[in-house]
Design an enzyme around this catalytic site. Sequence first.
Site, mmCIF file in Angstrom:
data_model
loop_
_atom_site.group_PDB
_atom_site.id
_atom_site.type_symbol
_atom_site.label_atom_id
_atom_site.label_comp_id
_atom_site.label_asym_id
_atom_site.label_seq_id
_atom_site.Cartn_x
_atom_site.Cartn_y
_atom_site.Cartn_z
ATOM 1 N N GLU A 275 59.354 -92.513 -60.049
ATOM 2 C CA GLU A 275 60.471 -91.702 -59.579
ATOM 3 C C GLU A 275 61.467 -91.553 -60.726
ATOM 4 O OE1 GLU A 275 61.961 -92.973 -55.713
ATOM 5 O OE2 GLU A 275 59.914 -93.387 -55.076
ATOM 6 N N LYS B 56 44.750 -98.838 -58.866
ATOM 7 C CA LYS B 56 46.154 -98.563 -58.520
ATOM 8 C C LYS B 56 46.895 -99.846 -58.158
ATOM 9 C CE LYS B 56 49.950 -96.774 -57.357
ATOM 10 N NZ LYS B 56 50.871 -96.189 -58.319
ATOM 11 N N GLY C 242 66.342 -107.807 -65.266
ATOM 12 C CA GLY C 242 67.278 -107.128 -64.364
ATOM 13 C C GLY C 242 67.383 -107.866 -63.042
ATOM 14 N N CYS D 22 57.641 -98.799 -53.771
ATOM 15 C CA CYS D 22 56.257 -99.080 -54.165
ATOM 16 C C CYS D 22 56.013 -100.480 -54.726
ATOM 17 C CB CYS D 22 55.802 -98.018 -55.143
ATOM 18 S SG CYS D 22 55.698 -96.414 -54.307
HETATM 19 N N1 LIG Z 1 57.167 -92.738 -54.431
HETATM 20 C C1 LIG Z 1 56.432 -92.738 -55.526
HETATM 21 O O1 LIG Z 1 56.929 -92.578 -56.630
HETATM 22 C C2 LIG Z 1 54.951 -92.963 -55.456
HETATM 23 C C3 LIG Z 1 54.318 -93.186 -54.249
HETATM 24 N N2 LIG Z 1 52.987 -93.495 -54.216
HETATM 25 C C4 LIG Z 1 52.325 -93.676 -52.932
HETATM 26 O O2 LIG Z 1 52.311 -92.398 -52.303
HETATM 27 C C5 LIG Z 1 52.423 -92.534 -50.898
HETATM 28 C C6 LIG Z 1 53.611 -91.725 -50.405
HETATM 29 O O3 LIG Z 1 54.783 -92.333 -50.905
HETATM 30 P P1 LIG Z 1 56.202 -91.611 -50.796
HETATM 31 O O4 LIG Z 1 56.057 -90.170 -51.121
HETATM 32 O O5 LIG Z 1 57.141 -92.426 -51.573
HETATM 33 O O6 LIG Z 1 56.477 -91.757 -49.215
HETATM 34 P P2 LIG Z 1 57.533 -90.976 -48.344
HETATM 35 O O7 LIG Z 1 57.769 -91.810 -47.152
HETATM 36 O O8 LIG Z 1 58.658 -90.512 -49.212
HETATM 37 O O9 LIG Z 1 56.743 -89.652 -47.871
HETATM 38 C C7 LIG Z 1 55.682 -89.633 -46.951
HETATM 39 C C8 LIG Z 1 55.738 -88.298 -46.177
HETATM 40 O O10 LIG Z 1 54.545 -88.155 -45.391
HETATM 41 C C9 LIG Z 1 54.920 -87.502 -44.175
HETATM 42 N N3 LIG Z 1 53.868 -87.687 -43.165
HETATM 43 C C10 LIG Z 1 53.543 -88.802 -42.488
HETATM 44 N N4 LIG Z 1 52.496 -88.561 -41.667
HETATM 45 C C11 LIG Z 1 52.151 -87.266 -41.834
HETATM 46 C C12 LIG Z 1 51.152 -86.419 -41.268
HETATM 47 N N5 LIG Z 1 50.291 -86.862 -40.346
HETATM 48 N N6 LIG Z 1 51.094 -85.144 -41.671
HETATM 49 C C13 LIG Z 1 51.956 -84.671 -42.593
HETATM 50 N N7 LIG Z 1 52.936 -85.409 -43.169
HETATM 51 C C14 LIG Z 1 53.030 -86.695 -42.789
HETATM 52 C C15 LIG Z 1 56.255 -88.143 -43.827
HETATM 53 O O11 LIG Z 1 56.983 -87.350 -42.903
HETATM 54 C C16 LIG Z 1 56.914 -88.214 -45.206
HETATM 55 O O12 LIG Z 1 57.675 -87.043 -45.488
HETATM 56 C C17 LIG Z 1 52.524 -94.040 -50.640
HETATM 57 O O13 LIG Z 1 51.230 -94.533 -50.421
HETATM 58 C C18 LIG Z 1 53.047 -94.579 -51.954
HETATM 59 O O14 LIG Z 1 52.696 -95.921 -52.154
HETATM 60 C C19 LIG Z 1 52.230 -93.550 -55.344
HETATM 61 C C20 LIG Z 1 52.797 -93.329 -56.562
HETATM 62 C C21 LIG Z 1 54.198 -92.983 -56.722
HETATM 63 O O1 LIG Z 2 53.212 -96.628 -57.135
HETATM 64 C C1 LIG Z 2 54.316 -96.172 -57.324
HETATM 65 O O2 LIG Z 2 55.008 -95.657 -56.460
HETATM 66 C C2 LIG Z 2 54.941 -96.210 -58.668
HETATM 67 O O3 LIG Z 2 55.636 -97.481 -58.784
HETATM 68 C C3 LIG Z 2 56.329 -97.645 -60.013
HETATM 69 O O4 LIG Z 2 57.257 -96.600 -60.208
HETATM 70 P P1 LIG Z 2 58.709 -96.601 -59.556
HETATM 71 O O5 LIG Z 2 58.683 -97.301 -58.241
HETATM 72 O O6 LIG Z 2 59.190 -95.197 -59.603
HETATM 73 O O7 LIG Z 2 59.648 -97.455 -60.500
HETATM 74 P P2 LIG Z 2 59.559 -98.316 -61.852
HETATM 75 O O8 LIG Z 2 60.130 -97.518 -62.940
HETATM 76 O O9 LIG Z 2 58.241 -98.950 -62.074
HETATM 77 O O10 LIG Z 2 60.601 -99.450 -61.453
HETATM 78 C C4 LIG Z 2 60.359 -100.293 -60.340
HETATM 79 C C5 LIG Z 2 61.435 -101.352 -60.257
HETATM 80 O O11 LIG Z 2 61.315 -102.273 -61.333
HETATM 81 C C6 LIG Z 2 62.526 -102.344 -62.060
HETATM 82 N N1 LIG Z 2 62.219 -102.530 -63.490
HETATM 83 C C7 LIG Z 2 61.391 -101.655 -64.113
HETATM 84 C C8 LIG Z 2 61.086 -101.826 -65.444
HETATM 85 C C9 LIG Z 2 61.631 -102.896 -66.155
HETATM 86 O O12 LIG Z 2 61.400 -103.101 -67.360
HETATM 87 N N2 LIG Z 2 62.444 -103.761 -65.499
HETATM 88 C C10 LIG Z 2 62.754 -103.596 -64.174
HETATM 89 O O13 LIG Z 2 63.506 -104.408 -63.609
HETATM 90 C C11 LIG Z 2 63.241 -101.038 -61.780
HETATM 91 O O14 LIG Z 2 64.611 -101.129 -62.008
HETATM 92 C C12 LIG Z 2 62.860 -100.803 -60.341
HETATM 93 O O15 LIG Z 2 63.692 -101.523 -59.468
HETATM 94 C C13 LIG Z 2 55.316 -97.566 -61.163
HETATM 95 O O16 LIG Z 2 56.010 -97.669 -62.409
HETATM 96 C C14 LIG Z 2 54.561 -96.234 -61.128
HETATM 97 O O17 LIG Z 2 53.579 -96.195 -62.158
HETATM 98 C C15 LIG Z 2 53.891 -96.096 -59.755
HETATM 99 O O18 LIG Z 2 53.239 -94.842 -59.645
#
Ligand SMILES: NC(=O)C1=CN([C@@H]2O[C@H](COP(=O)(O)OP(=O)(O)OC[C@H]3O[C@@H](n4cnc5c(N)ncnc54)[C@H](O)[C@@H]3O)[C@@H](O)[C@H]2O)C=CC1
Ligand SMILES: O=C(O)[C@H]1O[C@H](OP(=O)(O)OP(=O)(O)OC[C@H]2O[C@@H](n3ccc(=O)[nH]c3=O)[C@H](O)[C@@H]2O)[C@H](O)[C@@H](O)[C@@H]1O
Length: 440
Positions: free
Chosen positions: A156, A208, A257, A264
């Site tokens: 993010e 992952k 930190g 995640c």
């Molecule tokens: N947030 C991130 O940066 C990352 C997230 N992930 C993974 O991706 C997945 C999603 O994470 P986020 O986007 O953060 O979650 P989120 O909670 O922000 O978004 C999930 C969305 O799916 C929708 N949803 C749920 N059931 C549904 C259905 N049946 N049909 C259509 N929409 C539906 C919800 O309303 C919600 O808007 C998780 O497994 C997370 O671990 C992986 C890498 C990065």
């Molecule tokens: O699966 C996911 O959703 C994602 O989770 C993390 O991404 P994100 O949650 O966006 O954040 P990070 O930048 O990894 O930071 C996670 C937490 O660790 C902390 N952090 C990160 C890096 C660091 O050096 N020290 C530290 O305290 C951050 O402040 C934060 O609270 C991973 O970095 C992504 O590769 C992955 O796709």
Amino acid sequence: MRVSVIGCGHLGIPHAAAMAEIGHEVIGVDLDQAKINRLNAGECPIYEEGLPALLATHTASGRLRFTTDLAEAAAFADVHFLAVGTPIDADGRSYDTGQVFGAARALAPHLTRPCVIIGKSTVTVGTTRDLAALLARLAPAGTDVEVVWNPEFLREGHAIEDTLRPDRIVVGVPSPHAEDVVREVYAPLLHNQIPLFVTDPATAELIKGAANAYLGMKISFINGVADMCTAAGADVHQLTEAIGLDPRIGRGGLNAGPGYGGGCLPKDVRAFTASAQSLGALDAATLLRAAEQVNESRPTAALALIEQTLGRPVAGSRVTVWGASFKAGTDDVRESPALAVAALMHQRGATVTVHDPHAVPTALVRHPELDYAEDLEESVKGAELIVLATEWPQFRDTDPKALSSLVDQPLLVDLRNLLNADAWRTAGWTVRQLGRPAQP
Ligand SMILES: NC(=O)C1=CN([C@@H]2O[C@H](COP(=O)(O)OP(=O)(O)OC[C@H]3O[C@@H](n4cnc5c(N)ncnc54)[C@H](O)[C@@H]3O)[C@@H](O)[C@H]2O)C=CC1
Ligand SMILES: O=C(O)[C@H]1O[C@H](OP(=O)(O)OP(=O)(O)OC[C@H]2O[C@@H](n3ccc(=O)[nH]c3=O)[C@H](O)[C@@H]2O)[C@H](O)[C@@H](O)[C@@H]1O
């Protein structure tokens, strides 16, 4: 190609916009009608650099649109990305994959032709297999559905950059045909020399989990070492710079930190620990559990530094916390260490005012018991101590002299080692930084 992205959250919206950017026609689907209305009106429901512009461009061109109707998505697309949430289960340890299976169940009856489902959510090993079996039962005759797992590694705050220029694309495929489809989807990125790592679905799922578990362990490691530096009067920042020069260690993700937070890392470390346990890999479980325990202790470690700086327990004091989001660059406050520290001080009897440049509205929903200030200067009025808990550049760029007359006492604890402490000290402030000597 025509693709759908099912689940429009922190992952799904950037992914949908990025798919449009690389030339696909995209339909995003979510259950949340209000969110879909905002997206179709060109609004971006999350704070993410570069995303509003991409959404505006591609919704205006007609290449990207959003709906709540899975039937519309099924009729439109031949490839369906699954980007729904996988929160932690009620037991607090494994994934609740209800949204993944729920979305697949809801999509299946609408399918009219063969398609590929590309799972992007983070799931327990074995999910691809179970999902393929479910779809084989539910999909109408003649609609051959293949399930690929394509875990996402975006961060993010860097979502667009990480989606358009990832370090690697990992896919677990059930067949050469499914691999061909994935190659076609990502062709524009593969032409830009992004490595494609092709494997089986179970390995992709574990890749992952292992990646996030490793990132969490690395952060817990350096946070533990920060405590050693504090006790020894050494400097964790310098230590990190030095060990990070070894390419086997690397400097990335090694900043001490207030602990790792977000939607995640915390849940993924927990779920990977539980997987290790259930697979009988007890050494892995031991290692990961230790990383979790360290992370759980970080708000208390932060409080100790805060009380040491204040010279007394926080009860009855007025404290300002700079930062609410779990890190800079996002308004996401899920498992935010900044809010954990703020809430802990509140529980201990302090009056806590939180300021964040983008995350006050989201924080307010999760922690209504805290006070909030939208304005940075307003936030410090009458404060006896400031805690810098999220590394927004706005905090680094603040002029310490301008704040001196607003606070009750010029005391600051920098939990992110963000500030130029010398400049603040010259301006008359007492500054303590995590894992660094009181006066270098
Ligand atoms: N947030 C991130 O940066 C990352 C997230 N992930 C993974 O991706 C997945 C999603 O994470 P986020 O986007 O953060 O979650 P989120 O909670 O922000 O978004 C999930 C969305 O799916 C929708 N949803 C749920 N059931 C549904 C259905 N049946 N049909 C259509 N929409 C539906 C919800 O309303 C919600 O808007 C998780 O497994 C997370 O671990 C992986 C890498 C990065
Ligand atoms: O699966 C996911 O959703 C994602 O989770 C993390 O991404 P994100 O949650 O966006 O954040 P990070 O930048 O990894 O930071 C996670 C937490 O660790 C902390 N952090 C990160 C890096 C660091 O050096 N020290 C530290 O305290 C951050 O402040 C934060 O609270 C991973 O970095 C992504 O590769 C992955 O796709």
